[in-house]
Design a protein around this motif. Structure first.
Motif, PDB file in Angstrom:
ATOM      1  N   VAL A   1      13.612 167.337 108.661  1.00  0.00           N
ATOM      2  CA  VAL A   1      12.644 166.552 109.432  1.00  0.00           C
ATOM      3  C   VAL A   1      11.474 167.431 109.871  1.00  0.00           C
ATOM      4  N   THR A   2      11.769 168.626 110.326  1.00  0.00           N
ATOM      5  CA  THR A   2      10.719 169.543 110.771  1.00  0.00           C
ATOM      6  C   THR A   2       9.784 169.910 109.622  1.00  0.00           C
ATOM      7  N   THR A   3      10.348 170.215 108.463  1.00  0.00           N
ATOM      8  CA  THR A   3       9.530 170.578 107.297  1.00  0.00           C
ATOM      9  C   THR A   3       8.613 169.430 106.883  1.00  0.00           C
ATOM     10  N   VAL A   4       9.158 168.229 106.812  1.00  0.00           N
ATOM     11  CA  VAL A   4       8.356 167.073 106.409  1.00  0.00           C
ATOM     12  C   VAL A   4       7.273 166.787 107.450  1.00  0.00           C
ATOM     13  N   THR A   5       7.639 166.874 108.726  1.00  0.00           N
ATOM     14  CA  THR A   5       6.674 166.630 109.810  1.00  0.00           C
ATOM     15  C   THR A   5       5.527 167.635 109.751  1.00  0.00           C
TER      16      THR A   5
ATOM     17  N   GLY B   1       6.135 153.309 100.072  1.00  0.00           N
ATOM     18  CA  GLY B   1       6.851 154.391 100.747  1.00  0.00           C
ATOM     19  C   GLY B   1       7.735 155.063  99.715  1.00  0.00           C
ATOM     20  N   VAL B   2       8.055 156.332  99.930  1.00  0.00           N
ATOM     21  CA  VAL B   2       8.942 157.025  98.987  1.00  0.00           C
ATOM     22  C   VAL B   2      10.167 157.560  99.716  1.00  0.00           C
TER      23      VAL B   2
ATOM     24  N   TYR C   1       3.632 156.001 102.917  1.00  0.00           N
ATOM     25  CA  TYR C   1       4.525 156.493 103.983  1.00  0.00           C
ATOM     26  C   TYR C   1       5.739 157.193 103.375  1.00  0.00           C
ATOM     27  N   LEU C   2       6.423 157.954 104.217  1.00  0.00           N
ATOM     28  CA  LEU C   2       7.532 158.810 103.784  1.00  0.00           C
ATOM     29  C   LEU C   2       8.830 158.378 104.448  1.00  0.00           C
ATOM     30  N   VAL C   3       9.907 158.349 103.670  1.00  0.00           N
ATOM     31  CA  VAL C   3      11.242 158.050 104.197  1.00  0.00           C
ATOM     32  C   VAL C   3      12.098 159.299 104.036  1.00  0.00           C
ATOM     33  N   ILE C   4      12.637 159.768 105.151  1.00  0.00           N
ATOM     34  CA  ILE C   4      13.344 161.049 105.208  1.00  0.00           C
ATOM     35  C   ILE C   4      14.834 160.810 105.420  1.00  0.00           C
ATOM     36  N   CYS C   5      15.656 161.594 104.716  1.00  0.00           N
ATOM     37  CA  CYS C   5      17.112 161.582 104.909  1.00  0.00           C
ATOM     38  C   CYS C   5      17.728 160.212 104.629  1.00  0.00           C
ATOM     39  N   GLY C   6      17.279 159.600 103.531  1.00  0.00           N
ATOM     40  CA  GLY C   6      17.934 158.394 103.055  1.00  0.00           C
ATOM     41  C   GLY C   6      18.946 158.746 101.981  1.00  0.00           C
ATOM     42  N   THR C   7      19.371 157.747 101.218  1.00  0.00           N
ATOM     43  CA  THR C   7      20.333 157.974 100.139  1.00  0.00           C
ATOM     44  C   THR C   7      19.807 158.994  99.141  1.00  0.00           C
TER      45      THR C   7
ATOM     46  N   VAL D   1       9.470 157.512 108.313  1.00  0.00           N
ATOM     47  CA  VAL D   1      10.661 156.718 108.609  1.00  0.00           C
ATOM     48  C   VAL D   1      11.870 157.626 108.440  1.00  0.00           C
ATOM     49  N   LEU D   2      12.801 157.568 109.393  1.00  0.00           N
ATOM     50  CA  LEU D   2      13.995 158.417 109.348  1.00  0.00           C
ATOM     51  C   LEU D   2      15.226 157.572 109.087  1.00  0.00           C
ATOM     52  N   GLY D   3      16.030 157.988 108.129  1.00  0.00           N
ATOM     53  CA  GLY D   3      17.290 157.307 107.854  1.00  0.00           C
ATOM     54  C   GLY D   3      18.352 157.685 108.871  1.00  0.00           C
TER      55      GLY D   3
END
Length: 293
Positions: free
Chosen positions: A63-67, A9-10, A41-47, A77-79
C-alpha cells in the motif's frame, strides 16, 4: 454517479523477486506505467495481487509503495475481504484508509452462505467502513453466486455501498443489475472479455487484469465504449481478444505476470500454491506481445 470509478481500474499484481520477496521497484514502475497511459484508478491487494499470500506487514508495504508512486494522481481502492465477517470488520477498523477512496470486498468464499448470509455479511462491513464500499461477486472463486436481488437490496439500503464488481461471466446477470439498479449505483465488469459489452449496455467500466499490461489501448477502448462508439471500441477489443483468453488459460495472476515478463516490467514469479505459466503458454504470450508491439 461516482465519477471516480468510471472507466478503467486495474487489479494490480504484486511483483515478486526470484526469492519471493515483494519487488517494490517493479510495483512502482507498473503504477507509473498505468497512470501515464490512461488508467483511471488502481485496485490494491485484490485477487490478482495475490493478497492471500501476503502477510500484514507486506500488505502495508505494498500500500505504501503504490501510494507513494501514485502521488495522489488517481483514486485508489483497497481489497479487504474474507469469509470471517468479524475479522474483515476488525481489519477495516485497524487499517489506515486515509489515502483510499473505497474498499473492494469479496463475497465470502468456502463457507457458501445463503443470500441472507451474504446480505448480513456486507451489512456488517458497510456499517464498519468509514469510506465507500464496492462489492465483489466472483462465484468462480467463492463457489456461491450473489444474486442480483441481494446486490440491489444492499445498494438500496446502504449509502456507502456504491457499486459491484461483477465477475460471474454471466451476461444475463449483468443485464438484470443494469436494468434494476439505483441510478447512481456502479455496475463494474470484473470480466475482461465481457467488459466492453457491459459498458455499452450501461455499465460504469471495468476492474481489469489485462488492462494493466496494455493500459493505453484498454482504457481507450472503455472510454470509447462509454461514449457509445461501438465500432471504434470493438476494433481495440478484437486486437486484445487473444491475450485476454491466454492470461486466464491456466491461472490468474500467472498469466498476466507472464505478459509483464515479456514486456520487461516484472518477473513472472508467483507464490505457491500458484505456479508460473507453462512453457507452451509463455510461448503464446511471447508471440502475442512481440506481434502487438
Amino acid at each position: 454517479m461516482n465519477n471516480k470509478f468510471l472507466g478503467t481500474g486495474v487489479a494490480l499484481v504484486t511483483p515478486f523477486k526470484s526469492d519471493l520477496s515483494v519487488d517494490h521497484e517493479a510495483l512502482a514502475n507498473i503504477v507509473n506505467f498505468n497512470i501515464e497511459n490512461g488508467t483511471e484508478y488502481l485496485v490494491i491487494c485484490g485477487t490478482t495481487g495475490e493478497s492471500v499470500t501476503l502477510n500484514k506487514r507486506e500488505k502495508q508495504e505494498v500500500v505504501t509503495t503504490v501510494t507513494n508512486a501514485n502521488k495522489g494522481r488517481v483514486p485508489m481502492v483497497l481489497g479487504i475481504g474474507g469469509n470471517n465477517t468479524a475479522a474483515v470488520v476488525e481489519e477495516i477498523k485497524s487499517t489506515d484508509l486515509s489515502n483510499m477512496d473505497a474498499i473492494l470486498s469479496v463475497a465470502p468464499y468456502y463457507s457458501k452462505p445463503t443470500q441472507e448470509g451474504l446480505y448480513q455479511h456486507f451489512k456488517a462491513i458497510s456499517e464498519a467502513s468509514p469510506i465507500d464500499l464496492i462489492l465483489y461477486n466472483v462465484p468462480g472463486r467463492t463457489s456461491k453466486n450473489m444474486e442480483p436481488e441481494t446486490t440491489l437490496r444492499l445498494a438500496k439500503n446502504f449509502k456507502n455501498i456504491i457499486g459491484v464488481k461483477e465477475a460471474g461471466n454471466n451476461v444475463s446477470q449483468y443485464l438484470q443489475l443494469l436494468k434494476d439498479k439505483p441510478e447512481d449505483f456502479l455496475v463494474i465488469s470484473g470480466d475482461d472479455d465481457l467488459a466492453l459489452g457491459v459498458v455499452l449496455a450501461g455499465g460504469a467500466g471495468v476492474i481489469s487484469v489485462i488492462g494493466q499490461a496494455f493500459p493505453k489501448d484498454f482504457s481507450n477502448m472503455i472510454r470509447l465504449g462509454l461514449q457509445g462508439k461501438t465500432k471504434e471500441s470493438y476494433s481495440i477489443h478484437f486486437k486484445l481478444m487473444d491475450v485476454i483468453g491466454y492470461i486466464f488459460e491456466e491461472n490468474n495472476p500467472a498469466g498476466i505476470k507472464c505478459v509483464f515478463d515479456a514486456l520487461g516490467l516484472c518477473k513472472d514469479t508467483v507464490r505457491l500454491p500458484l505456479v508460473p505459466a507453462s512453457h507452451q503458454l509463455k510461448e503464446k504470450i511471447g508471440r502475442f506481445v512481440n506481434d502487438y508491439n
